[in-house]
Design a protein around this motif. Structure first.
Motif, PDB file in Angstrom:
ATOM      1  N   GLY A  12       0.966  -1.329   0.022  1.00 39.07           N
ATOM      2  CA  GLY A  12      -0.091   0.157   0.054  1.00 39.07           C
ATOM      3  C   GLY A  12       0.815   1.277  -0.047  1.00 39.07           C
ATOM      4  N   TRP A  13       0.343   2.161   0.866  1.00 36.37           N
ATOM      5  CA  TRP A  13       1.147   3.484   0.891  1.00 36.37           C
ATOM      6  C   TRP A  13       2.740   3.383   1.101  1.00 36.37           C
ATOM      7  CZ3 TRP A  13       3.273   6.147   5.056  1.00 36.37           C
ATOM      8  CH2 TRP A  13       3.632   7.585   4.762  1.00 36.37           C
ATOM      9  N   THR A  14       2.961   2.745   2.188  1.00 43.96           N
ATOM     10  CA  THR A  14       4.525   2.436   2.590  1.00 43.96           C
ATOM     11  C   THR A  14       5.129   1.868   1.388  1.00 43.96           C
ATOM     12  OG1 THR A  14       4.029   2.062   4.697  1.00 43.96           O
ATOM     13  CG2 THR A  14       5.852   1.246   4.101  1.00 43.96           C
ATOM     14  N   SER A  15       4.601   1.298   0.492  1.00 48.47           N
ATOM     15  CA  SER A  15       5.446   0.483  -0.555  1.00 48.47           C
ATOM     16  C   SER A  15       5.837   1.678  -1.646  1.00 48.47           C
ATOM     17  CB  SER A  15       4.700  -0.331  -0.987  1.00 48.47           C
ATOM     18  OG  SER A  15       4.645  -1.650  -0.283  1.00 48.47           O
ATOM     19  N   THR A  16       5.050   2.673  -1.757  1.00 43.28           N
ATOM     20  CA  THR A  16       5.341   3.570  -2.732  1.00 43.28           C
ATOM     21  C   THR A  16       6.614   4.299  -2.284  1.00 43.28           C
ATOM     22  OG1 THR A  16       4.081   5.475  -1.413  1.00 43.28           O
ATOM     23  CG2 THR A  16       2.832   4.189  -3.209  1.00 43.28           C
ATOM     24  N   PHE A  17       7.049   4.126  -1.284  1.00 39.54           N
ATOM     25  CA  PHE A  17       8.459   4.677  -0.724  1.00 39.54           C
ATOM     26  C   PHE A  17       9.481   3.463  -0.628  1.00 39.54           C
ATOM     27  CE2 PHE A  17       5.376   7.553   1.104  1.00 39.54           C
ATOM     28  CZ  PHE A  17       5.857   8.744   0.821  1.00 39.54           C
ATOM     29  N   LEU A  18       9.011   2.275  -0.321  1.00 43.70           N
ATOM     30  CA  LEU A  18       9.904   1.153  -0.148  1.00 43.70           C
ATOM     31  C   LEU A  18      10.383   0.610  -1.427  1.00 43.70           C
ATOM     32  CD1 LEU A  18      11.266  -0.719   1.789  1.00 43.70           C
ATOM     33  CD2 LEU A  18       9.125  -1.877   1.856  1.00 43.70           C
ATOM     34  N   ILE A  19       9.279   0.443  -2.281  1.00 41.93           N
ATOM     35  CA  ILE A  19       9.802  -0.298  -3.645  1.00 41.93           C
ATOM     36  C   ILE A  19      10.864   0.640  -4.489  1.00 41.93           C
ATOM     37  CG2 ILE A  19       8.948  -0.683  -5.908  1.00 41.93           C
ATOM     38  CD1 ILE A  19       6.566  -1.894  -4.609  1.00 41.93           C
ATOM     39  N   PRO A  20      10.721   1.958  -4.438  1.00 43.70           N
ATOM     40  CA  PRO A  20      11.800   2.793  -5.117  1.00 43.70           C
ATOM     41  C   PRO A  20      13.208   2.568  -4.112  1.00 43.70           C
ATOM     42  CG  PRO A  20       9.756   4.014  -5.234  1.00 43.70           C
ATOM     43  CD  PRO A  20       9.789   2.872  -4.218  1.00 43.70           C
ATOM     44  N   LEU A 149       4.794   2.157  14.197  1.00 43.12           N
ATOM     45  CA  LEU A 149       4.971   3.420  13.386  1.00 43.12           C
ATOM     46  C   LEU A 149       3.978   4.658  14.038  1.00 43.12           C
ATOM     47  CD1 LEU A 149       4.741   2.076   9.839  1.00 43.12           C
ATOM     48  CD2 LEU A 149       6.782   2.151  11.421  1.00 43.12           C
ATOM     49  N   ALA A 150       4.619   6.095  14.103  1.00 45.24           N
ATOM     50  CA  ALA A 150       4.141   7.247  14.741  1.00 45.24           C
ATOM     51  C   ALA A 150       3.363   7.306  13.259  1.00 45.24           C
ATOM     52  CB  ALA A 150       5.124   8.403  15.092  1.00 45.24           C
ATOM     53  N   GLY A 151       2.594   8.541  13.566  1.00 44.96           N
ATOM     54  CA  GLY A 151       1.585   9.109  12.335  1.00 44.96           C
ATOM     55  C   GLY A 151       2.484   9.201  11.085  1.00 44.96           C
ATOM     56  N   LEU A 152       1.941   8.673   9.966  1.00 48.04           N
ATOM     57  CA  LEU A 152       2.422   8.707   8.859  1.00 48.04           C
ATOM     58  C   LEU A 152       2.198   9.800   7.869  1.00 48.04           C
ATOM     59  CD1 LEU A 152       1.783   4.596   8.126  1.00 48.04           C
ATOM     60  CD2 LEU A 152       3.968   5.912   8.861  1.00 48.04           C
ATOM     61  N   TRP A 153       3.240  10.299   7.298  1.00 46.94           N
ATOM     62  CA  TRP A 153       3.090  11.426   6.195  1.00 46.94           C
ATOM     63  C   TRP A 153       3.996  11.371   5.273  1.00 46.94           C
ATOM     64  CZ3 TRP A 153       6.116  15.965   5.095  1.00 46.94           C
ATOM     65  CH2 TRP A 153       7.360  15.776   5.712  1.00 46.94           C
ATOM     66  N   GLY A 154       3.693  12.275   3.960  1.00 49.37           N
ATOM     67  CA  GLY A 154       4.419  12.016   2.902  1.00 49.37           C
ATOM     68  C   GLY A 154       3.807  11.681   1.760  1.00 49.37           C
ATOM     69  N   GLY A 155       4.105  12.215   0.671  1.00 42.67           N
ATOM     70  CA  GLY A 155       3.228  11.989  -0.611  1.00 42.67           C
ATOM     71  C   GLY A 155       1.849  12.544  -0.586  1.00 42.67           C
ATOM     72  N   GLY A 184       7.352   8.761   5.113  1.00 44.03           N
ATOM     73  CA  GLY A 184       7.146   7.314   4.719  1.00 44.03           C
ATOM     74  C   GLY A 184       8.442   6.846   4.085  1.00 44.03           C
ATOM     75  N   LEU A 185       9.288   7.792   3.500  1.00 41.09           N
ATOM     76  CA  LEU A 185      10.655   7.427   3.100  1.00 41.09           C
ATOM     77  C   LEU A 185      11.496   6.930   4.632  1.00 41.09           C
ATOM     78  CD1 LEU A 185      13.000   7.387   1.034  1.00 41.09           C
ATOM     79  CD2 LEU A 185      13.471   9.919   1.417  1.00 41.09           C
ATOM     80  N   ASP A 186      11.403   7.757   5.460  1.00 41.81           N
ATOM     81  CA  ASP A 186      12.169   7.074   6.585  1.00 41.81           C
ATOM     82  C   ASP A 186      11.742   5.740   7.309  1.00 41.81           C
ATOM     83  OD1 ASP A 186      13.955   8.952   6.938  1.00 41.81           O
ATOM     84  OD2 ASP A 186      12.561  10.516   7.787  1.00 41.81           O
ATOM     85  N   VAL A 187      10.374   5.429   7.206  1.00 41.35           N
ATOM     86  CA  VAL A 187       9.907   4.171   7.112  1.00 41.35           C
ATOM     87  C   VAL A 187      10.354   3.276   6.239  1.00 41.35           C
ATOM     88  CG1 VAL A 187       7.922   2.533   7.421  1.00 41.35           C
ATOM     89  CG2 VAL A 187       7.760   4.959   8.115  1.00 41.35           C
ATOM     90  N   ALA A 188      10.618   3.492   5.107  1.00 36.07           N
ATOM     91  CA  ALA A 188      11.304   2.637   4.042  1.00 36.07           C
ATOM     92  C   ALA A 188      12.637   2.239   4.565  1.00 36.07           C
ATOM     93  CB  ALA A 188      11.106   3.253   2.696  1.00 36.07           C
ATOM     94  N   ARG A 189      13.547   3.173   5.006  1.00 35.89           N
ATOM     95  CA  ARG A 189      14.708   3.322   5.344  1.00 35.89           C
ATOM     96  C   ARG A 189      14.975   2.289   6.497  1.00 35.89           C
ATOM     97  NH1 ARG A 189      16.663   8.083   7.042  1.00 35.89           N
ATOM     98  NH2 ARG A 189      19.036   7.911   6.459  1.00 35.89           N
ATOM     99  N   ALA A 190      14.095   2.676   7.402  1.00 33.16           N
ATOM    100  CA  ALA A 190      14.219   1.659   8.831  1.00 33.16           C
ATOM    101  C   ALA A 190      13.790   0.317   8.307  1.00 33.16           C
ATOM    102  CB  ALA A 190      13.116   2.233   9.626  1.00 33.16           C
ATOM    103  N   ILE A 191      13.068  -0.037   7.326  1.00 32.10           N
ATOM    104  CA  ILE A 191      12.900  -1.573   6.743  1.00 32.10           C
ATOM    105  C   ILE A 191      14.143  -2.034   6.248  1.00 32.10           C
ATOM    106  CG2 ILE A 191      11.604  -2.952   5.260  1.00 32.10           C
ATOM    107  CD1 ILE A 191       9.302  -0.908   5.792  1.00 32.10           C
ATOM    108  N   VAL A 192      14.682  -1.370   5.271  1.00 36.46           N
ATOM    109  CA  VAL A 192      16.002  -1.674   4.881  1.00 36.46           C
ATOM    110  C   VAL A 192      17.134  -2.013   5.900  1.00 36.46           C
ATOM    111  CG1 VAL A 192      17.813  -1.195   3.238  1.00 36.46           C
ATOM    112  CG2 VAL A 192      15.387  -0.652   2.569  1.00 36.46           C
ATOM    113  N   ALA A 193      16.877  -0.993   6.779  1.00 32.20           N
ATOM    114  CA  ALA A 193      18.085  -1.187   7.742  1.00 32.20           C
ATOM    115  C   ALA A 193      18.088  -2.196   8.870  1.00 32.20           C
ATOM    116  CB  ALA A 193      17.866   0.045   8.696  1.00 32.20           C
TER     117      ALA A 193
END
Length: 287
Positions: A12-20, A149-155, A184-193
């Motif tokens: 969903g929304w998180t993946s729009t940051f994670l996949i790239p 995750l805290a409140g999500l923002w971005g995009g 969202g980008l920092d959520v993606a960075r956290a997952i990769v980390a």
């Protein structure tokens, strides 16, 4: 069967940051959606989790690809659901002695209970009766990792547009205290980390914020012209009702300046531990 680095269940929304980001790091991945739509330019696998499947039947997992890490982005709401997903995937994707690792995305809402201290960390008491927390605890007991995750923002998620929804009256504004966010980008960075340093992540529940404690009043005042004229003339713009109410409340409660003190804001999340542990700094802090 080729083993992927990460399988995203529920893109969903998180993946729009994670996949790239996964593409940038040249990490192999696959993702599922209910309808098989494309997300961030990637085609997904049509798949829906059935939490009521018979415990001895694992048919729903056979068509999922083999992956080192399985990211669960949707909420699970019981220990049974977590067991069904984890055990079902592992039994149909046996790669002993190195089975897949599971990462569950959760919410910091589990800490919204009375606390004995102002600062709330990942080690603070949480609502153990919360359905999502129960499911997350089961993931942890199996050696997985939970990112709350805290409140999500971005995009498309712009916090400025939330003000009118969360504060329709002066009383609503009065009740608003602290706010915690993460991009969202920092959520993606956290997952990769987490996938890059699993020994630090496994069996751990992490609180993920951007390191700030926001004051709702300060945000409302700062966004006073969010509904200003289309030509961008901030001087001519009429301040929002929420900004006016915040200033009235400042006078009434003898708040001399914003943001208010941490004591006045109440619950404050200690959001730097994850970043310190994994040697990172949020890229999109401060909304």
């Amino acid at each position: 069967m080729q083993e992927l680095e990460i399988l995203i269940l529920g893109a969903g929304w998180t993946s729009t940051f994670l996949i790239p980001l996964l593409r940038t790091h040249h990490l192999s991945y696959a993702a599922t959606t209910r309808d098989g739509r494309s997300v961030a330019g990637s085609k997904t696998i049509q798949w829906t989790f059935n939490p009521d499947e018979n415990e001895d039947s694992h048919l729903q997992f056979f068509n999922l690809p083999l992956a080192k890490y399985v990211l669960i982005t949707f909420p699970l709401t019981s220990a049974h659901q977590s067991k069904t997903l984890v055990n079902g995937y592992l039994k149909t994707h046996d790669k002993t002695p190195s089975p897949a690792h599971f990462i569950q995305l959760g919410s910091t809402g589990i800490w919204q209970i009375p606390q004995k201290t102002l600062w709330v960390s990942r080690r603070s008491p949480y609502d153990t009766k919360n359905a999502r927390a129960i499911a997350e605890d089961e993931i942890l007991s199996s050696g997985g990792c939970v990112l709350n995750l805290a409140g999500l923002w971005g995009g498309a998620r712009d916090p400025k547009t939330w003000v009118g929804r969360v504060a329709k009256t002066k009383e609503d504004v009065k009740s608003k205290k602290s706010l915690h966010m993460v991009h969202g980008l920092d959520v993606a960075r956290a997952i990769v980390a987490v996938t890059s340093d699993w020994d630090k992540a496994k069996g751990q529940r992490w609180m993920l914020t951007d390191g700030f404690v926001y004051d709702w009043w300060a945000l409302m005042v700062g966004w006073a012209d969010v509904k200003g004229s289309s030509d961008g003339d901030a001087v001519a713009a009429e301040p929002s009702e929420q900004a006016k109410w915040a200033f009235e409340l400042m006078k009434e409660e003898k708040v001399w300046a914003l943001p208010r003190s941490m004591l006045a804001l109440g619950r404050c999340y200690f959001g730097s531990e994850f970043w310190d542990t994994f040697g990172l700094v949020p890229l999109k802090a401060r909304i």
